[in-house]
Design a protein around this motif. Structure first.
Motif, PDB file in Angstrom:
ATOM      1  N   THR A   1      -3.855   7.374  -3.652  1.00 56.17           N
ATOM      2  CA  THR A   1      -3.596   6.101  -2.940  1.00 56.17           C
ATOM      3  C   THR A   1      -3.520   4.739  -3.449  1.00 56.17           C
ATOM      4  OG1 THR A   1      -4.671   6.452  -0.894  1.00 56.17           O
ATOM      5  CG2 THR A   1      -3.747   4.145  -0.689  1.00 56.17           C
TER       6      THR A   1
ATOM      7  N   LYS B   1       0.918  -0.682  -0.033  1.00 51.04           N
ATOM      8  CA  LYS B   1       0.486  -0.148  -0.114  1.00 51.04           C
ATOM      9  C   LYS B   1       0.974   0.894   0.092  1.00 51.04           C
ATOM     10  CE  LYS B   1      -3.655   2.303   2.296  1.00 51.04           C
ATOM     11  NZ  LYS B   1      -4.780   2.642   3.661  1.00 51.04           N
TER      12      LYS B   1
ATOM     13  N   GLU C   1       0.801   5.545  -0.226  1.00 51.08           N
ATOM     14  CA  GLU C   1       0.069   7.229  -0.557  1.00 51.08           C
ATOM     15  C   GLU C   1       0.889   7.708  -0.682  1.00 51.08           C
ATOM     16  OE1 GLU C   1      -2.558   7.115   2.922  1.00 51.08           O
ATOM     17  OE2 GLU C   1      -1.759   5.749   4.096  1.00 51.08           O
TER      18      GLU C   1
END
Length: 255
Positions: free
Chosen positions: A205, A190, A192
């Protein structure tokens, strides 16, 4: 919020070409890709064409070679396809809105299929990745080639010591910088981003699945494709543990 590949364009379309400048695609890379495309009137498909960052310079390279290709670009994002339409006013690339994990891509239709810039890893379930390979293999003509580029798993791991990392990359053009917060849990990556451009800030994101070359090979084998090579990036260089991306090339049997 859990990022999904289906809303990638909603978040990134306005800043994609800022974060990933089109000038980063080199003549060496388009030449290497062109070598996998038959001369003349080849039919080409790019999965996850985005804003045409690769497709448009590759089209130009093929035209300079004397070819008359048919080039189709598929993307799940209408926002990305709209950006491509603006950058391709003569419609050299046929734009198709489709989901490569679900939608049919045709049968025996293309000489070369491209799945670049880690598009395959934006599909975060192995079953979806395998489905995309099945669709691509079906859409290839006998003897056709599939080229898949994705992140080097070793590099992703190194970028996330203890499972996380924070990075700031300055860009030319004034007060421009990309700040990235990265988190790796197993195969789930992940990221961001905060893109700062001379006083304005955009947040986006993305979530991807770190996919190894061994997994790509297994997906290909399950569809009957034969592995031709693993290289570093899109220029045919020898792969090593420091290569940011890996590129796997497969071929469909001629019979």
């Amino acid at each position: 919020m859990t990022a999904s590949y289906t809303d990638y364009g909603t978040q990134f379309a306005r800043i994609y070409d800022d974060i990933f400048p089109r000038t980063q695609i080199t003549t060496e890379e388009t030449s290497w890709l062109a070598n996998h495309i038959p001369t003349g009137a080849a039919h080409i498909l790019e999965l996850g064409v985005g804003t045409g960052r690769v497709a448009l310079p590759l089209w130009d390279a093929l035209i300079r070679r004397g070819d008359q290709p048919t080039f189709v670009g598929v993307d799940v994002s209408t926002e990305m396809l709209e950006q491509l339409a603006t950058l391709d006013p003569h419609d050299h690339i046929e734009r198709v809105h489709a989901d490569i994990a679900i939608d049919d891509l045709g049968e025996n239709a293309y000489d070369t299929i491209l799945c670049l810039c880690a598009t395959i890893s934006m599909l975060t379930e192995p079953a979806a990745q395998q489905a995309a390979f099945h669709s691509a293999a079906k859409a290839l003509r006998p003897g056709g080639r599939l080229i898949v580029e994705t992140h080097n798993a070793d590099v992703v791991q190194a970028l996330n010591p203890a499972g996380a990392g924070v990075y700031a990359v300055p860009y030319p053009g004034g007060k421009r910088i990309l700040v990235t917060f990265s988190e790796l849990q197993g195969t789930t990556w992940k990221v961001e981003h905060c893109w700062i451009d001379n006083g304005s800030a955009t947040f986006a994101t993305e979530q991807s699945r770190v996919t190894t070359s061994g997994e790509l090979d297994a997906y290909a084998a399950a569809t009957g494709l034969t592995k031709l090579s693993h290289t570093a990036g899109l220029n045919g260089a020898t792969r090593d543990t420091n290569s940011p991306t890996i590129c796997a090339t497969y071929q469909k049997d001629t019979q």
